[in-house]
Structure formats: structure tokens, C-alpha cells
Design a protein around this motif. Structure first.
Motif, PDB file in Angstrom:
ATOM      1  N   LEU A   5     -19.401  51.119 -24.842  1.00  0.00           N
ATOM      2  CA  LEU A   5     -20.097  51.350 -24.134  1.00  0.00           C
ATOM      3  C   LEU A   5     -20.035  52.751 -23.305  1.00  0.00           C
ATOM      4  CD1 LEU A   5     -19.079  48.390 -21.191  1.00  0.00           C
ATOM      5  CD2 LEU A   5     -21.104  48.774 -22.744  1.00  0.00           C
ATOM      6  N   LEU A   6     -19.265  52.990 -23.174  1.00  0.00           N
ATOM      7  CA  LEU A   6     -18.976  54.820 -23.079  1.00  0.00           C
ATOM      8  C   LEU A   6     -19.576  55.534 -24.259  1.00  0.00           C
ATOM      9  CD1 LEU A   6     -18.008  56.842 -21.438  1.00  0.00           C
ATOM     10  CD2 LEU A   6     -16.067  57.077 -22.953  1.00  0.00           C
ATOM     11  N   PHE A  10     -22.925  57.725 -23.282  1.00  0.00           N
ATOM     12  CA  PHE A  10     -23.257  59.250 -23.719  1.00  0.00           C
ATOM     13  C   PHE A  10     -24.406  59.793 -25.378  1.00  0.00           C
ATOM     14  CE2 PHE A  10     -18.523  59.851 -22.707  1.00  0.00           C
ATOM     15  CZ  PHE A  10     -19.213  60.903 -21.332  1.00  0.00           C
ATOM     16  N   PHE A  11     -24.748  58.818 -25.744  1.00  0.00           N
ATOM     17  CA  PHE A  11     -25.408  58.679 -26.785  1.00  0.00           C
ATOM     18  C   PHE A  11     -27.187  58.441 -25.511  1.00  0.00           C
ATOM     19  CE2 PHE A  11     -29.212  56.669 -29.901  1.00  0.00           C
ATOM     20  CZ  PHE A  11     -29.250  57.374 -30.558  1.00  0.00           C
ATOM     21  N   TRP A  29     -27.034  59.654 -12.948  1.00  0.00           N
ATOM     22  CA  TRP A  29     -27.417  58.879 -13.576  1.00  0.00           C
ATOM     23  C   TRP A  29     -26.894  58.748 -14.983  1.00  0.00           C
ATOM     24  CZ3 TRP A  29     -27.757  59.826 -18.370  1.00  0.00           C
ATOM     25  CH2 TRP A  29     -28.977  59.472 -19.504  1.00  0.00           C
ATOM     26  N   LEU A  30     -25.257  59.330 -14.941  1.00  0.00           N
ATOM     27  CA  LEU A  30     -24.348  58.919 -15.601  1.00  0.00           C
ATOM     28  C   LEU A  30     -23.716  57.123 -15.568  1.00  0.00           C
ATOM     29  CD1 LEU A  30     -22.767  61.981 -17.215  1.00  0.00           C
ATOM     30  CD2 LEU A  30     -24.602  60.088 -18.930  1.00  0.00           C
ATOM     31  N   PHE A  31     -23.933  57.755 -13.955  1.00  0.00           N
ATOM     32  CA  PHE A  31     -23.525  56.268 -13.319  1.00  0.00           C
ATOM     33  C   PHE A  31     -24.103  55.076 -14.006  1.00  0.00           C
ATOM     34  CE2 PHE A  31     -20.214  59.109 -11.474  1.00  0.00           C
ATOM     35  CZ  PHE A  31     -19.144  58.168 -11.553  1.00  0.00           C
ATOM     36  N   ARG A  32     -25.369  55.231 -13.400  1.00  0.00           N
ATOM     37  CA  ARG A  32     -26.285  54.360 -13.317  1.00  0.00           C
ATOM     38  C   ARG A  32     -26.924  53.902 -14.848  1.00  0.00           C
ATOM     39  NH1 ARG A  32     -31.125  56.720 -11.607  1.00  0.00           N
ATOM     40  NH2 ARG A  32     -32.073  56.546 -14.195  1.00  0.00           N
ATOM     41  N   VAL A  33     -26.685  54.692 -16.082  1.00  0.00           N
ATOM     42  CA  VAL A  33     -26.346  53.839 -16.843  1.00  0.00           C
ATOM     43  C   VAL A  33     -25.506  53.086 -18.244  1.00  0.00           C
ATOM     44  CG1 VAL A  33     -27.280  55.193 -19.106  1.00  0.00           C
ATOM     45  CG2 VAL A  33     -28.657  56.094 -17.808  1.00  0.00           C
ATOM     46  N   ALA A  34     -24.699  54.037 -16.739  1.00  0.00           N
ATOM     47  CA  ALA A  34     -23.395  53.146 -17.762  1.00  0.00           C
ATOM     48  C   ALA A  34     -22.903  51.713 -16.231  1.00  0.00           C
ATOM     49  CB  ALA A  34     -22.038  53.652 -16.956  1.00  0.00           C
ATOM     50  N   ARG A  35     -23.613  51.225 -15.201  1.00  0.00           N
ATOM     51  CA  ARG A  35     -23.418  49.946 -14.779  1.00  0.00           C
ATOM     52  C   ARG A  35     -24.607  49.100 -15.360  1.00  0.00           C
ATOM     53  NH1 ARG A  35     -25.643  51.663  -9.752  1.00  0.00           N
ATOM     54  NH2 ARG A  35     -27.869  50.659 -10.515  1.00  0.00           N
ATOM     55  N   ASN A  36     -25.281  49.333 -15.766  1.00  0.00           N
ATOM     56  CA  ASN A  36     -26.808  48.777 -16.716  1.00  0.00           C
ATOM     57  C   ASN A  36     -26.151  48.591 -17.709  1.00  0.00           C
ATOM     58  OD1 ASN A  36     -28.426  49.707 -14.437  1.00  0.00           O
ATOM     59  ND2 ASN A  36     -29.854  50.727 -15.316  1.00  0.00           N
ATOM     60  N   ALA A  37     -25.497  49.187 -19.621  1.00  0.00           N
ATOM     61  CA  ALA A  37     -24.456  49.586 -20.151  1.00  0.00           C
ATOM     62  C   ALA A  37     -23.852  48.141 -20.114  1.00  0.00           C
ATOM     63  CB  ALA A  37     -24.670  50.724 -20.380  1.00  0.00           C
ATOM     64  N   THR A  39     -23.812  45.979 -17.210  1.00  0.00           N
ATOM     65  CA  THR A  39     -24.519  44.254 -16.925  1.00  0.00           C
ATOM     66  C   THR A  39     -24.973  43.291 -18.454  1.00  0.00           C
ATOM     67  OG1 THR A  39     -24.642  45.511 -15.169  1.00  0.00           O
ATOM     68  CG2 THR A  39     -25.898  43.131 -15.937  1.00  0.00           C
ATOM     69  N   ASP A  40     -25.889  44.556 -19.211  1.00  0.00           N
ATOM     70  CA  ASP A  40     -25.862  44.287 -20.228  1.00  0.00           C
ATOM     71  C   ASP A  40     -25.489  43.686 -21.229  1.00  0.00           C
ATOM     72  OD1 ASP A  40     -28.700  45.005 -18.980  1.00  0.00           O
ATOM     73  OD2 ASP A  40     -28.845  46.279 -20.286  1.00  0.00           O
ATOM     74  N   SER A  41     -24.093  44.294 -20.863  1.00  0.00           N
ATOM     75  CA  SER A  41     -22.902  43.595 -22.770  1.00  0.00           C
ATOM     76  C   SER A  41     -22.685  42.384 -21.688  1.00  0.00           C
ATOM     77  CB  SER A  41     -21.582  44.754 -22.621  1.00  0.00           C
ATOM     78  OG  SER A  41     -21.188  44.114 -21.573  1.00  0.00           O
ATOM     79  N   HIS A  42     -21.867  42.272 -20.532  1.00  0.00           N
ATOM     80  CA  HIS A  42     -21.684  40.543 -19.610  1.00  0.00           C
ATOM     81  C   HIS A  42     -22.959  40.084 -20.393  1.00  0.00           C
ATOM     82  CE1 HIS A  42     -18.024  41.882 -18.321  1.00  0.00           C
ATOM     83  NE2 HIS A  42     -18.561  43.036 -17.492  1.00  0.00           N
TER      84      HIS A  42
END
Length: 152
Positions: A5-6, A10-11, A29-37, A39-42
Motif C-alpha cells: 500500500l505504501l 508513493f507511486f 493529500w498523502l493521507f487521503r490517498v493512503a486512506r483510499n488505497a 479502503t480499496d484493498s479491503h
């Protein structure tokens, strides 16, 4: 999983290029993208459990009782009069239209429609006797059976 996920986050930041440097709050922005990633993975992760071979496949849809009458219809046709059998096999069980049957037999279309209606009624009577067809309150086939008992 966290490393994957990390790496995805970063990508995505690298894909932004200069736009990332121009963001008002890159940390948010990084936290929002990480949270969305996350959520998507789950959402995409599925836990599959192998099904033992001895269990019956319940996904296979059972045929409706009226659809199972085909064998009984084929066994009943010889008990009908030849004229009834001929028009049913040509128009209902075969590819011929009622108009084409009327032309081939030298009949009018209304006469052909009346003949096929009467032949269907006689077939229905014979099926009810020979195959124990039971109708529900709407007049639809709910179950039937020959000597092996009713399929309800």
C-alpha cells in the motif's frame, strides 16, 4: 500488505510530478490517498474458502416443473390423434409458423388457430391424466410425476 500500500501511495505521488509540489497541503493529500488505497484493498480482498467435493452444488438452478414436462410430452404425443400430433409437432415443437402450416394444409389462418387451440387442449387433458400434472391457483404447472411420484 502495508509495504504494498505504501508503495502504491508513493507511486501515485510520483505520478503527480510537479503537481505534487504545488499542492497546498501535500501531507493531507498523502493521507487521503493512503486512506483510499487501504479502503480499496479491503473492498477488493476476498477470503475464499475451498468447498469440499462431497457438497452438492446449490448454485445450479432447478428447472421449473413446466420445463420438465418435455419427456412426458414426447411420451404422450403417440396417444393423440394424428391430426393433433401433426399440428403440434409442426407449429409448437417444430419451426413452422401457423401461417406456413395453414398454407401447406390449404387452411385459413383462423381455422389453423382453432385447430391448434383444440389440439393443445386435448394434449393438456392427456398430460394431466398420464403425467399427474397439478396446476396452481393461477393455472400454472406446479408439479407433475409419472409412476415415481409427484415432483412438487
Amino acid at each position: 500488505m502495508a509495504d504494498d500500500l505504501l508503495q502504491d501511495v508513493f507511486f501515485k505521488a510520483m505520478r503527480e510530478g510537479r503537481n505534487f509540489c504545488e499542492l497546498e497541503n501535500p501531507r493531507a493529500w498523502l493521507f487521503r490517498v493512503a486512506r483510499n488505497a487501504l479502503t480499496d484493498s479491503h473492498r477488493l480482498r476476498k477470503h475464499w474458502v475451498p468447498v469440499p467435493d462431497h457438497l452438492r452444488d446449490e448454485r445450479a438452478a432447478e428447472r421449473a416443473p413446466v420445463d420438465e414436462l418435455d419427456a412426458c410430452i414426447n411420451a404422450t404425443l403417440p396417444y393423440l390423434a394424428e391430426s393433433d400430433r401433426d399440428i403440434l409437432q409442426a407449429c409448437d415443437l417444430g419451426p413452422m409458423s401457423q401461417e406456413a402450416y395453414a398454407r401447406a394444409q390449404g387452411l385459413s389462418l383462423p381455422a389453423t388457430k382453432a385447430r391448434i387451440r383444440r389440439a393443445r387442449e386435448r394434449l393438456r387433458e392427456v398430460l394431466a391424466r398420464r403425467c399427474n400434472v397439478v396446476l396452481d391457483e393461477s393455472g400454472n404447472v406446479c408439479c407433475h410425476g409419472q409412476s415415481e411420484g409427484l415432483r412438487c
